[in-house]
Design an enzyme around this catalytic site. Structure first.
Site, mmCIF file in Angstrom:
data_model
loop_
_atom_site.group_PDB
_atom_site.id
_atom_site.type_symbol
_atom_site.label_atom_id
_atom_site.label_comp_id
_atom_site.label_asym_id
_atom_site.label_seq_id
_atom_site.Cartn_x
_atom_site.Cartn_y
_atom_site.Cartn_z
ATOM 1 N N GLU A 1 0.827 -1.202 0.000
ATOM 2 C CA GLU A 1 0.000 0.000 0.000
ATOM 3 C C GLU A 1 0.864 1.255 0.000
ATOM 4 O OE1 GLU A 1 -2.528 2.500 -0.477
ATOM 5 O OE2 GLU A 1 -3.527 0.598 -0.024
ATOM 6 N N ASP B 1 1.204 4.114 -2.974
ATOM 7 C CA ASP B 1 0.849 5.513 -2.733
ATOM 8 C C ASP B 1 1.984 6.462 -3.121
ATOM 9 O OD1 ASP B 1 -1.638 4.832 -1.779
ATOM 10 O OD2 ASP B 1 -1.078 4.925 0.330
ATOM 11 N N SER C 1 -7.140 2.397 -3.748
ATOM 12 C CA SER C 1 -5.849 2.824 -3.203
ATOM 13 C C SER C 1 -4.944 3.370 -4.298
ATOM 14 C CB SER C 1 -5.141 1.656 -2.520
ATOM 15 O OG SER C 1 -5.667 1.429 -1.241
#
Length: 600
Positions: free
Chosen positions: A290, A294, A517
């Protein structure tokens, strides 16, 4: 009942500091749950010496004035548009009444808690203290238990209800951790751990961005062109990280060397700020999927704008067998306390968060309070973005899918009524929720794009026309899904962006990632470019986006009219012309948006 009324009347006549000491007889329930949320079960009584980090949210006396200011500084055409509030102005509007401070302090002292043991937020609207479970149970007239989340094996120490002295109910909004069972999950879908091989031409635009998304793809799809932002304008892009998701510098450097070589040549890299004992391990084996998704997505779009990764500690699970001496707090509160303490110059102008949970797992009082904290950031000129979720209108299972376990699409109010599951914080009216698309030429709604209608928050005026139009033009949903969703609730997402087949370097290997995400940092990267365009031309940053977006900003978006978001054994909602609860207004066109905002 008559005796209670007499007692309350006596309290009303007493001055605050002359009121009698609180006793269990004067306590009434502040918040309660009929049962643990689906998937959670009581495991054992919590050990009495187990430490809780309690956060007490005092009532923010003038929040209505802050909200009004938020609308005014965020709405095009208003005389205050763009005149964002400063830190001290916001703190003045959310500080508690002196009466509230005095009463709460007196209550804590009655329970043997010295005021020197408390820490307070700058506005004094949050009080934080460490207490063993035994003391917290006396303070809140409750019992704490260890609860186990069956699907994951995680444990939390929580209570199904807590009480306060009757005269304090109007002065305290919320106390946590108590009844919050949210698990704060990243909205990321690893594509079966799929590894890919990149040839020497990786930096070029692929033959088809349908198969692999790179920074060059995103810049082409969203019409960034040759725009080059400034590194020194004061514009900052923030990335919120939780759950020991660590952003790896080596992986990101490799990503930049491959896709944005000019950034790598200049030594460009995100910086890291640690919150609440947060960490950011650089062990390659611990690189976070994650976190890397990002920071690599935002860097690929926004270079050379400074990017900051905020790593907030306080993550589950609690391990009862080890008698862990401390418990986790809801990390949103820790992050917000930190970010709101920054000076106006230090604040990020845009902020992406790829985490969330089902709205109903977050107690209403806590959801409202956290949502109000985001309003404070918006009033100070921060564009706050959240992933809309990866379960469509609920668990992501369509009518033709096979179930391998019980569906989660039931209310947790003890009635087990079938329902769609809105996500939080995406459902907060003071944030911009980002759904997902895939393919290109044209883009389609990705089937997992979270969307729907809040059960907690009413529909804000800025979206009433758009949402009303959608429902009026699609009456079948109102009748077919009657009882499953709240047509009068805050509707989301507001916008969307690509969310599938993102190329990410993870642990030194190339992988494909998906989820909102991916779409959330993508959209945030585009907004950071828009803010750069404004700031470098002497204009204020956009700040809270939604009033601008629904009034005129949507004219700078690519409407998505293909696809739907199944879940809860339904087909969910359809993408259609205009706003819809699958892709919002669609995906951004940087060139068009830049032209729209220029007059301001």
């Amino acid at each position: 009942m008559f005796a209670l009324l007499l007692l309350l009347a006596h309290f009303a006549l007493c001055s605050p500091l002359s009121r009698p000491h609180s006793t269990s007889a004067s306590y009434t329930v502040k918040e309660s749950l009929p049962a643990p949320p689906p998937g959670w079960a009581a495991y054992s009584r919590a050990p009495g010496n187990h430490q809780l980090k309690l956060k007490i949210g005092l009532t923010q006396a003038r929040f209505g004035e802050l909200e009004q200011a938020l609308w005014e500084v965020s709405t095009p055409g208003h005389e205050r548009y763009g005149m964002h509030l400063g830190k001290e102005e916001v703190e003045e509007l959310v500080k508690p009444l002196e009466d509230s401070l005095a009463l709460v302090d007196a209550w804590l002292e009655e329970h043997g808690i010295p005021l020197s043991a408390l820490s307070r937020s700058p506005a004094q609207d949050w009080v934080t203290l460490m207490l063993p479970v035994s003391a917290a149970e006396q303070l809140l007239n409750t019992e704490y238990h260890v609860f186990r989340h069956t699907p994951s094996g995680d444990y939390l120490v929580r209570a199904l209800q807590y009480s306060l002295p009757a005269h304090l109910h109007a002065h305290i909004d919320v106390i946590q951790p108590s009844t919050t069972f949210a698990r704060l999950q990243p909205k990321r879908r690893s594509l079966h751990g799929e590894r890919i091989s990149l040839g020497s031409s990786a930096a070029a635009i692929p033959t088809s961005c349908n198969s692999t998304i790179t920074p060059a793809c995103l810049k082409e799809i969203y019409n960034v062109g040759t725009y080059t932002p400034s590194a020194t304008s004061g514009n900052i892009l923030g990335i919120a990280g939780y759950l020991e998701e660590w952003a790896n510098i080596n992986d990101t450097n490799w990503f930049l060397q491959t896709f944005v070589p000019e950034a790598a040549a200049q030594g460009y890299m995100f910086s890291v700020e640690l919150i609440n004992n947060g960490t950011n391990s650089q062990n390659e084996s611990e690189a976070g999927g994650e976190a890397n998704l990002d920071v690599q997505t935002t860097a690929g779009l926004s270079y050379p704008i400074p990017n900051i990764y905020y790593s907030t500690g306080g993550s589950p699970p609690f391990t009862p067998d080890l008698n862990t001496p401390t418990d986790t707090n809801e990390p949103y509160a820790e992050f917000l306390a930190y970010i709101q303490g920054k000076t106006d110059a230090e604040l990020p102008r845009s902020l992406t968060t790829s985490y969330g949970d089902d709205e109903q797992t977050v107690p209403y009082s806590y959801a409202v309070r956290v949502c109000n904290e985001f309003a404070q950031l918006g009033a100070r000129g921060v564009s706050v973005m959240f992933s809309s979720g990866d379960g469509g209108v609920g668990d992501g299972l369509g009518p033709n899918d096979q179930a391998y376990g019980p569906t989660t699409c039931y209310t947790n109010d003890g009635k087990n009524t079938s329902t769609f599951l809105p996500g939080f914080p995406a459902s907060c009216p003071y944030v911009t929720a980002v759904g997902g698309t895939y393919r290109e030429g044209p883009e389609w709604a990705v089937p997992f794009s979270g969307g729907g209608f809040s059960k907690y928050f009413s529909q804000p005026s800025y979206q009433a026309l758009a949402v009303g139009t959608y429902l009026a033009q699609n009456p079948a949903y109102v009748s077919m899904y009657e009882g499953l969703f709240n047509p009068f609730g805050r509707a989301y997402p507001d916008v969307s962006a690509q969310s599938n087949n993102f190329t990410v370097n993870l642990g030194g290997e190339w992988v494909l990632e998906a989820g909102t995400s991916a779409s959330c940092p993508t959209f945030t990267g585009i907004i950071s470019l828009v803010n750069d365009h404004l700031i470098t031309n002497g204009r204020p940053a956009l700040g809270f986006l939604n009033p601008w977006l629904y009034a005129e900003g949507h004219y700078g978006f690519n409407d998505i009219t293909i696809g739907n978001n199944p879940g809860c054994y339904t087909n969910g909602f359809n993408a259609t012309v205009g706003w819809d609860p699958v892709t919002g207004w669609g995906t951004p066109d940087f060139g068009k948006i830049a032209q729209i905002v220029w007059p301001y």
